[in-house]
Each structure stands twice: as structure tokens, then as C-alpha cells.
Motif scaffolding. Structure first.
Motif, PDB file in Angstrom:
ATOM      1  N   ALA A  70      39.532  54.611  50.243  1.00 18.72           N
ATOM      2  CA  ALA A  70      40.222  55.083  50.065  1.00 18.72           C
ATOM      3  C   ALA A  70      40.478  56.465  51.062  1.00 18.72           C
ATOM      4  N   ARG A  71      40.589  56.047  51.867  1.00 18.74           N
ATOM      5  CA  ARG A  71      40.579  57.116  53.159  1.00 18.74           C
ATOM      6  C   ARG A  71      42.675  57.455  53.477  1.00 18.74           C
ATOM      7  N   SER A  72      43.067  58.363  54.241  1.00 19.23           N
ATOM      8  CA  SER A  72      43.994  58.173  54.993  1.00 19.23           C
ATOM      9  C   SER A  72      44.638  56.969  56.199  1.00 19.23           C
ATOM     10  N   GLY A  73      45.577  55.810  55.101  1.00 20.89           N
ATOM     11  CA  GLY A  73      45.610  54.896  56.561  1.00 20.89           C
ATOM     12  C   GLY A  73      44.933  53.403  55.585  1.00 20.89           C
ATOM     13  N   GLY A  74      43.737  54.083  55.168  1.00 22.39           N
ATOM     14  CA  GLY A  74      43.357  52.832  53.723  1.00 22.39           C
ATOM     15  C   GLY A  74      44.190  51.954  52.891  1.00 22.39           C
ATOM     16  N   SER A  75      43.447  50.721  52.632  1.00 18.29           N
ATOM     17  CA  SER A  75      43.867  50.248  51.452  1.00 18.29           C
ATOM     18  C   SER A  75      43.421  49.747  50.275  1.00 18.29           C
ATOM     19  N   TYR A  76      43.621  49.063  49.332  1.00 19.67           N
ATOM     20  CA  TYR A  76      43.010  48.618  48.506  1.00 19.67           C
ATOM     21  C   TYR A  76      43.656  47.751  47.210  1.00 19.67           C
ATOM     22  N   ARG A  77      42.656  46.518  46.716  1.00 16.23           N
ATOM     23  CA  ARG A  77      42.651  45.096  46.065  1.00 16.23           C
ATOM     24  C   ARG A  77      41.943  45.458  44.940  1.00 16.23           C
ATOM     25  N   TYR A  78      42.237  45.267  43.604  1.00 22.20           N
ATOM     26  CA  TYR A  78      41.319  45.218  42.708  1.00 22.20           C
ATOM     27  C   TYR A  78      42.168  44.262  41.177  1.00 22.20           C
ATOM     28  N   VAL A  79      41.131  43.470  40.608  1.00 22.17           N
ATOM     29  CA  VAL A  79      41.689  42.180  39.617  1.00 22.17           C
ATOM     30  C   VAL A  79      40.881  42.803  38.685  1.00 22.17           C
ATOM     31  N   HIS A  80      41.953  42.422  37.612  1.00 27.21           N
ATOM     32  CA  HIS A  80      41.356  43.036  36.118  1.00 27.21           C
ATOM     33  C   HIS A  80      41.464  41.033  36.000  1.00 27.21           C
ATOM     34  N   THR A 132      42.648  35.432  32.866  1.00 24.40           N
ATOM     35  CA  THR A 132      44.083  35.386  33.355  1.00 24.40           C
ATOM     36  C   THR A 132      43.648  36.825  34.015  1.00 24.40           C
ATOM     37  N   GLU A 133      43.993  36.799  35.245  1.00 17.36           N
ATOM     38  CA  GLU A 133      44.550  37.423  35.924  1.00 17.36           C
ATOM     39  C   GLU A 133      45.300  38.310  36.709  1.00 17.36           C
ATOM     40  N   TYR A 134      45.038  39.823  36.781  1.00 10.79           N
ATOM     41  CA  TYR A 134      45.854  41.151  37.589  1.00 10.79           C
ATOM     42  C   TYR A 134      46.050  41.252  38.418  1.00 10.79           C
ATOM     43  N   ALA A 135      46.114  41.177  39.612  1.00  5.22           N
ATOM     44  CA  ALA A 135      46.099  42.444  40.994  1.00  5.22           C
ATOM     45  C   ALA A 135      46.761  43.197  41.064  1.00  5.22           C
ATOM     46  N   GLN A 158      34.242  51.068  36.882  1.00  2.00           N
ATOM     47  CA  GLN A 158      33.747  51.307  35.619  1.00  2.00           C
ATOM     48  C   GLN A 158      35.069  52.099  34.994  1.00  2.00           C
ATOM     49  N   TRP A 159      35.499  52.153  35.428  1.00  2.00           N
ATOM     50  CA  TRP A 159      36.607  53.055  34.455  1.00  2.00           C
ATOM     51  C   TRP A 159      38.012  52.267  34.157  1.00  2.00           C
ATOM     52  N   ILE A 160      38.474  52.453  35.350  1.00  2.00           N
ATOM     53  CA  ILE A 160      40.733  51.850  35.256  1.00  2.00           C
ATOM     54  C   ILE A 160      40.992  50.843  34.448  1.00  2.00           C
ATOM     55  N   GLY A 161      41.240  51.227  33.245  1.00  2.00           N
ATOM     56  CA  GLY A 161      42.468  50.291  32.166  1.00  2.00           C
ATOM     57  C   GLY A 161      41.503  49.703  31.477  1.00  2.00           C
ATOM     58  N   PRO A 162      42.644  48.837  30.681  1.00  2.00           N
ATOM     59  CA  PRO A 162      41.412  48.873  29.461  1.00  2.00           C
ATOM     60  C   PRO A 162      40.359  48.224  29.056  1.00  2.00           C
ATOM     61  N   ARG A 163      39.771  48.596  28.124  1.00  2.00           N
ATOM     62  CA  ARG A 163      37.993  47.789  27.734  1.00  2.00           C
ATOM     63  C   ARG A 163      38.102  46.409  27.600  1.00  2.00           C
ATOM     64  N   ARG A 164      39.850  45.736  27.520  1.00  2.00           N
ATOM     65  CA  ARG A 164      38.757  43.802  27.099  1.00  2.00           C
ATOM     66  C   ARG A 164      39.027  44.036  28.484  1.00  2.00           C
ATOM     67  N   LEU A 165      39.246  43.922  29.527  1.00  2.00           N
ATOM     68  CA  LEU A 165      39.246  44.449  31.295  1.00  2.00           C
ATOM     69  C   LEU A 165      38.268  43.660  31.575  1.00  2.00           C
ATOM     70  N   THR A 166      37.788  42.936  32.402  1.00  2.00           N
ATOM     71  CA  THR A 166      36.744  43.454  33.029  1.00  2.00           C
ATOM     72  C   THR A 166      37.780  43.311  35.194  1.00  2.00           C
ATOM     73  N   MET A 167      36.946  44.225  35.786  1.00  2.00           N
ATOM     74  CA  MET A 167      37.479  44.620  37.167  1.00  2.00           C
ATOM     75  C   MET A 167      36.519  43.887  38.579  1.00  2.00           C
ATOM     76  N   SER A 168      36.990  43.442  39.441  1.00  2.00           N
ATOM     77  CA  SER A 168      36.322  43.381  40.700  1.00  2.00           C
ATOM     78  C   SER A 168      37.560  43.960  41.617  1.00  2.00           C
ATOM     79  N   ILE A 169      36.818  44.252  42.368  1.00  2.00           N
ATOM     80  CA  ILE A 169      37.196  45.256  43.574  1.00  2.00           C
ATOM     81  C   ILE A 169      36.596  44.082  44.840  1.00  2.00           C
ATOM     82  N   ASP A 170      37.686  43.202  45.501  1.00  2.00           N
ATOM     83  CA  ASP A 170      38.231  43.193  47.066  1.00  2.00           C
ATOM     84  C   ASP A 170      38.084  43.941  48.067  1.00  2.00           C
ATOM     85  N   ARG A 171      38.834  45.381  47.579  1.00  2.00           N
ATOM     86  CA  ARG A 171      38.447  46.521  48.785  1.00  2.00           C
ATOM     87  C   ARG A 171      39.407  47.940  48.540  1.00  2.00           C
ATOM     88  N   TYR A 172      38.306  48.545  48.495  1.00  2.00           N
ATOM     89  CA  TYR A 172      38.371  50.038  48.366  1.00  2.00           C
ATOM     90  C   TYR A 172      38.319  51.041  49.580  1.00  2.00           C
TER      91      TYR A 172
END
Length: 177
Positions: free
Chosen positions: A64-74, A80-83, A48-62
Motif C-alpha cells: 500500500a504505497r503509490s505505485g504498489g499493488s495488491y492481490r488477495y483471495v477470499h 471456492t476462491e474469489y480473487a 482481519q476485516w475485508i469481506g463477509p464473515r463466512r469467507l476466509t482471506m489470504s493476501i498474496d501481496r499488499y
């Protein structure tokens, strides 16, 4: 002063260190460290909040724990995608997150980010220190428009945090179990 300026009176400071290839981002929020930390670690809130307003965001994985990982795409309006991706090296609830950050458009440029949440009596100061591999990588990131995205994201986070305290920002997360 417009209503938007009044709501977003906390200034985001972005500083490039002249001696080190770092970017330091400092911002205060009108919410407790627990609420701000949750907004940084709960994928339902992050989207709901990361990044500029003009972009939509989807999360592939998130994870958030020690050893965890993330990937998201604007995505912008023309598709046009920015991963982005990374690994959470340390997640200390309400205090600190250490993670890597990679824009997949430049996969060899990995930065190490440390996010510190400092309680200020009902408010929170968030300090993000990003260490890059070189001054060139740091300056390239600054030229990319990241400042606008960070500032708009912080304004969006203000809006999210100004919502009811009994909302999703107050759910327990796996990092707290």
C-alpha cells in the motif's frame, strides 16, 4: 437493541449514482483517521476485516504505497476462491487512497476507486467512490452481493478499531516512513 446493533450503530450507505456508473460508499468509524487509514493499508489488519464473515482471506501481496499493488483471495467453506487485485496509484497517509480494483472472475471490468478519510474530531468518515466502465458493470457489481460483504466488513472493522489503541493498528507503516 441487541449488543451487536449497539456496537455497529454507524450506518454504511451505498449509493448508485443515476447519472454516472459509480458506487459511493460512506461510513463513519469511532477512531481517528490515522487508525482507520492504517486498517486500510496494513496487510496484517486488512486480512482481519475485508469481506463477509463466512469467507476466509489470504493476501498474496499488499504493498500500500503509490505505485504498489495488491492481490488477495477470499475462500468459502467448499474451497471456492474469489480473487481480487489492483494497483495503488496514490497513497496519501491518513487522507486518501486511489487504486484500481479487479475481481479476477471478470478481469475486463476494472474500477477506479478513490478512498477519502475525513477527520471528525476523534471519528473518521470514509468515502469510497468506485467508477466503473459502464452502468452494466456497476449494476452487475451491485447484484453480486457486494453490499452484504461491504456492510459485514465494516462491522468487522468496527470490532478491530474498538480494540486497544496500543495494538497493531498503531504501528508505523512503510507508507509513513
Amino acid at each position: 437493541m441487541s449488543p451487536t446493533e449497539a456496537r455497529h450503530s454507524n450506518e454504511t450507505r451505498i449509493v448508485a449514482d443515476s447519472a454516472l456508473p459509480t458506487i459511493v460508499i460512506i461510513r463513519e468509524f469511532d477512531a481517528s483517521p490515522e487508525r482507520v487509514f492504517r486498517a486500510y493499508t496494513d496487510p496484517d489488519l486488512v486480512v482481519q476485516w475485508i469481506g463477509p464473515r463466512r469467507l476466509t482471506m489470504s493476501i498474496d501481496r499488499y504493498d500500500a504505497r503509490s505505485g504498489g499493488s495488491y492481490r488477495y483471495v477470499h475462500r468459502d467453506g467448499d474451497g471456492t476462491e474469489y480473487a481480487f487485485r489492483g494497483v495503488f496509484h496514490e497513497v496519501r497517509p491518513h487522507e486518501r487512497i486511489v487504486q484500481t480494483f479487479t475481481y479476477e472472475g471478470f478481469p475486463d471490468r476494472v474500477s477506479l476507486e478513490t478512498v477519502v478519510f475525513e477527520g471528525l474530531g476523534g471519528r473518521t468518515r470514509v468515502t469510497v467512490r468506485s467508477l466503473m466502465e459502464s452502468f452494466e458493470a456497476r449494476d452487475s457489481m451491485l447484484r453480486s452481493g457486494m453490499e452484504r460483504g461491504v456492510r459485514e466488513g465494516h462491522e468487522r472493522l468496527d470490532d478491530l478499531l474498538s480494540g486497544p489503541q496500543s495494538g497493531p493498528a498503531d504501528r508505523r507503516t512503510e507508507t509513513e516512513s
